[in-house]
Write a protein that holds these residues in place. Structure first.
Motif, PDB file in Angstrom:
ATOM      1  N   GLU A 128       0.693  -1.343   0.035  1.00 24.42           N
ATOM      2  CA  GLU A 128      -0.069   0.119   0.168  1.00 24.42           C
ATOM      3  C   GLU A 128       0.935   1.309   0.065  1.00 24.42           C
ATOM      4  OE1 GLU A 128      -3.434   0.211   2.462  1.00 24.42           O
ATOM      5  OE2 GLU A 128      -3.401  -1.983   2.768  1.00 24.42           O
ATOM      6  N   ARG A 129       2.352   1.257   0.625  1.00 24.83           N
ATOM      7  CA  ARG A 129       3.067   2.419   0.577  1.00 24.83           C
ATOM      8  C   ARG A 129       3.303   2.862  -0.677  1.00 24.83           C
ATOM      9  NH1 ARG A 129       5.223   4.292   5.261  1.00 24.83           N
ATOM     10  NH2 ARG A 129       4.667   3.256   7.383  1.00 24.83           N
ATOM     11  N   GLN A 130       3.670   1.904  -1.688  1.00 20.06           N
ATOM     12  CA  GLN A 130       4.076   2.203  -2.988  1.00 20.06           C
ATOM     13  C   GLN A 130       2.970   3.084  -3.605  1.00 20.06           C
ATOM     14  OE1 GLN A 130       5.242  -2.202  -3.062  1.00 20.06           O
ATOM     15  NE2 GLN A 130       6.573  -1.172  -4.702  1.00 20.06           N
ATOM     16  N   LEU A 131       1.868   2.898  -3.444  1.00 23.98           N
ATOM     17  CA  LEU A 131       0.753   3.393  -4.238  1.00 23.98           C
ATOM     18  C   LEU A 131       0.439   5.014  -3.853  1.00 23.98           C
ATOM     19  CD1 LEU A 131      -2.462   0.964  -3.796  1.00 23.98           C
ATOM     20  CD2 LEU A 131      -0.519   0.973  -5.505  1.00 23.98           C
ATOM     21  N   ILE A 132       1.456   5.554  -2.986  1.00 24.38           N
ATOM     22  CA  ILE A 132       1.543   7.003  -2.878  1.00 24.38           C
ATOM     23  C   ILE A 132       2.605   7.493  -3.130  1.00 24.38           C
ATOM     24  CG2 ILE A 132      -0.378   6.824  -0.828  1.00 24.38           C
ATOM     25  CD1 ILE A 132       1.893   7.244   1.188  1.00 24.38           C
ATOM     26  N   ASP A 133       3.513   6.600  -3.696  1.00 25.71           N
ATOM     27  CA  ASP A 133       5.154   7.258  -4.184  1.00 25.71           C
ATOM     28  C   ASP A 133       4.680   7.586  -5.655  1.00 25.71           C
ATOM     29  OD1 ASP A 133       7.555   7.535  -4.763  1.00 25.71           O
ATOM     30  OD2 ASP A 133       8.184   5.619  -4.553  1.00 25.71           O
TER      31      ASP A 133
END
Length: 356
Positions: free
Chosen positions: A46-51
């Protein structure tokens, strides 16, 4: 007489950002599906989706799409629902370049040239002819299990972009799809403003060509030039070649530098240098998602931009050094690559990307 412009890529298997995956994950959450289930098996967290700088390959997005269809595929016209969420801002610098283009026609031409900066799986081709502009949407290489979803999603996303560019709903003349008609056409007519026809030979939609000449409300020449430069640089980074494509590119780059003649070797000569038949070389390049002609164009474009900005050579001399028999042929090719003429490029109408 008609004019046809193909996309700058032939297949959906190109690197992309995560904005499309983030959009689909958000849609799934709204309909009760946790993000973890949508990302299952994709290798994404999920963290990658805001990068904003994260980059994934197309198969990663395809895994997410299959999860979405598995979880919500019982919703009629799921692809339409998802596709209408794609707005011009979803596409980052690619979208800003389209918005700042002088006219709708020039925005479409740009989008086709730099299609690998989008999220599409269906590949559009455009035809301008008297009385009609036709956008045909190719789905032949899209996996069959998600083909209908992706045709609905991608065509709707394209339509939303056109509407965003003009600042109003675009009036279609007709829309056709190659799959069976759904039982309820309400969402189709709500989005497109007409009833499409189904079980047709191709997926396509058409516009009044007069729309292509309309100035865009947010057109800005300076912003457009900066966006084009950034898009070229981004594409160059993503097109870093490996394997057989890298070997062919190396053979196409001239040994004599910018001051020498650089007539490129033909495909037969390249194949001999690589100790294989021409047919085998074509097959290997096709498997790598490219071709001799595409690689030659990439090399010629890079060399021409360097010659135009780093040497006093005339346009005719640049054409000769790239192996063109006539300057007019080179000028036509250069405009196809960059959207401007060699002379305009040299004058700085389009700022060259920073060299690293």
């Amino acid at each position: 007489m008609s004019t046809v412009q193909e996309a700058g890529i032939r297949d959906w298997d190109f690197p992309r950002g995560v904005a499309s995956v983030a959009l689909m994950a958000g849609f799934a959450r709204e309909h009760g599906v946790p993000t973890a289930r949508i990302l299952q098996g994709s290798g994404l967290g999920e963290r990658q989706l805001i990068d904003p700088d994260a980059q994934i390959d197309a198969h990663t997005e395809l895994a997410v799409i299959r999860n979405l269809v598995r979880e919500l595929g019982d919703r009629p016209n799921l692809g339409l629902e998802v596709g209408r969420r794609y707005r011009i801002t979803t596409f980052g610098i690619f979208g800003f370049a389209c918005v700042s283009s002088p006219t709708l026609g020039e925005a479409i031409a740009f989008a086709l040239r730099y299609l690998e900066l989008s999220f599409t799986f269906c590949i559009p081709a455009a035809r301008w002819r008297p009385g009609e502009f036709v956008a045909r949407i190719h789905d032949e290489r899209v996996p069959a299990d998600v083909r209908r979803f992706l045709v609905e999603r991608d065509v709707t996303a394209m339509y939303q972009m056109l509407s965003d560019l003009l600042g109003r709903h675009v009036e279609l003349l007709r829309a056709e799809f190659d799959f069976a008609s759904p039982s309820n056409l309400d969402l189709y007519t709500e989005i497109y403003g007409l009833r499409p026809t189904f079980e047709q030979e191709h997926n396509l939609f058409t516009l009044d060509p007069a729309l292509l000449e309309q100035p865009l409300p947010q057109a800005n020449e300076h912003t457009w030039a900066m966006c084009l430069a950034q898009c070229r640089e981004l594409v160059s980074r993503r097109r870093a070649r490996t394997g057989i494509a890298a070997e062919v590119r190396e053979l196409l780059v001239p040994r004599g530098g910018l001051d020498g003649y650089a007539v490129p070797p033909g495909i037969d000569a390249v194949a001999r240098d690589l100790n294989m038949s021409t047919r085998t070389l074509r097959r290997h390049l096709d498997a790598a998602g490219t071709s001799y002609r595409q690689l030659l164009d990439e090399v010629r474009r890079a060399l021409s931009e360097e010659m135009l900005t780093a040497t006093p050579l005339s346009v005719s001399d640049v054409a000769i050094r790239l192996g063109y028999a006539e300057a007019s042929t080179f000028i036509h090719a250069f405009k196809r690559w960059t959207g401007t003429t060699p002379s305009a490029y040299r004058r700085g109408a389009i700022t060259p990307p920073a060299r690293r």
